[in-house]
Enzyme design. Sequence first.
Site, PDB file in Angstrom:
ATOM      1  N   ASP A 230       0.813  -1.222   0.000  1.00 25.62           N
ATOM      2  CA  ASP A 230       0.000   0.000   0.000  1.00 25.62           C
ATOM      3  C   ASP A 230       0.844   1.268   0.000  1.00 25.62           C
ATOM      4  O   ASP A 230       0.322   2.360  -0.180  1.00 25.62           O
ATOM      5  CB  ASP A 230      -0.924  -0.006   1.230  1.00 25.62           C
ATOM      6  CG  ASP A 230      -1.984   1.086   1.181  1.00 25.62           C
ATOM      7  OD1 ASP A 230      -2.557   1.301   0.104  1.00 25.62           O
ATOM      8  OD2 ASP A 230      -2.228   1.727   2.221  1.00 25.62           O
ATOM      9  N   SER A 252      -7.414   5.288   0.277  1.00 32.06           N
ATOM     10  CA  SER A 252      -7.754   4.031  -0.382  1.00 32.06           C
ATOM     11  C   SER A 252      -9.210   3.681  -0.122  1.00 32.06           C
ATOM     12  O   SER A 252      -9.719   3.864   0.989  1.00 32.06           O
ATOM     13  CB  SER A 252      -6.863   2.900   0.147  1.00 32.06           C
ATOM     14  OG  SER A 252      -5.495   3.219   0.016  1.00 32.06           O
ATOM     15  N   GLN A 302      -5.810  -1.594  -6.610  1.00 32.53           N
ATOM     16  CA  GLN A 302      -6.408  -0.711  -5.617  1.00 32.53           C
ATOM     17  C   GLN A 302      -7.151   0.421  -6.317  1.00 32.53           C
ATOM     18  O   GLN A 302      -6.724   0.897  -7.369  1.00 32.53           O
ATOM     19  CB  GLN A 302      -5.328  -0.113  -4.698  1.00 32.53           C
ATOM     20  CG  GLN A 302      -5.870   0.760  -3.585  1.00 32.53           C
ATOM     21  CD  GLN A 302      -4.761   1.317  -2.695  1.00 32.53           C
ATOM     22  OE1 GLN A 302      -4.359   2.467  -2.839  1.00 32.53           O
ATOM     23  NE2 GLN A 302      -4.253   0.489  -1.795  1.00 32.53           N
TER      24      GLN A 302
END
Length: 317
Positions: A230, A252, A302
């Site tokens: 991430d 996110s 993502q």
Amino acid sequence: MSSPQAVEDKQDGDDSPGDLRSVLVTSVLNLEPLDEDLFRGRHYWVPTTQRLFGGQIVGQALVAAARSVSEDVYVHSLHCYFVRAGDPKVPVLYQVERTRTGASFSVRSVKAVQHGKPIFIFQASFQRMQPSPVQHQFSMPSVPPPESLLDYETLIDQYLRDPNLHKKYRVGLNRIAAREVPIEIKVINPPTLSQLQRLEPKQMFWVRARGYIGEGDMKMHCCVAAYISDYAFLGTALLPHQWKHRVHFMVSLDHSMWFHAPFRADHWMLYECESPWTGGSRGLVHGRLWRQDGVLAVSCAQEGVIRVKPPVSESKL
């Protein structure tokens, strides 16, 4: 959490057990068991946004899920949604549901809770090792080895020493330099100042966990990779736009990972990131984590919210 086979050991890297144990293992991903399938996680690094780092929540949720399956199954995919902002002032509770335990595949659902409300929902699927002659993969990009590149701190220092660096970049780089993140990064082909205004939505960098994790614990290496995946990922979608827009809000929304082959998260891996689409105040990014020997270890995807500040209109007077 032992592996059915020695975790890939042909990568370069210092395997000495004398190395400092990775803080990702000893602190960030070291959950406190409170009851059966109930765990508490604490925080190591909090971004300047004062929201919890998404990679930390994904990694901790995977730790919780992995503790509820047998030793001979390993995560092959995970999918999750961030539904509320995490509060860095209080711990996170992780509640595991044993959704299904099958002969080949097992599914675990995890809910991360703060202040009595879910902040994150997560599902992971685990599989017993099943070799198959049907296999293929893309080819790893040809890039300079990590040993030939500047570390992230040195690279940022070079940028900051340039008198022509724009103020908005200087502020952002100073914030990055002040972070104490438990991972190391070496950027491939870092842009010069003159290139910052014409970047593509693509980036590549070598990445690894700081400290020593060691072989034999593939579940933990997957949890560390979840944390790493991430970092700077969603920012890929902003690269062509950052010179003309100031970010107001970027978080996110969801995160997915697929695990393909054994790897060491404390060895250098190439993170190849690209954004095929951005629009509607959202950005989509895809990523691949490659071992140094060219094996595709992990794929990621993502989507996140990207809101920018409205441009300041010039006076017509």
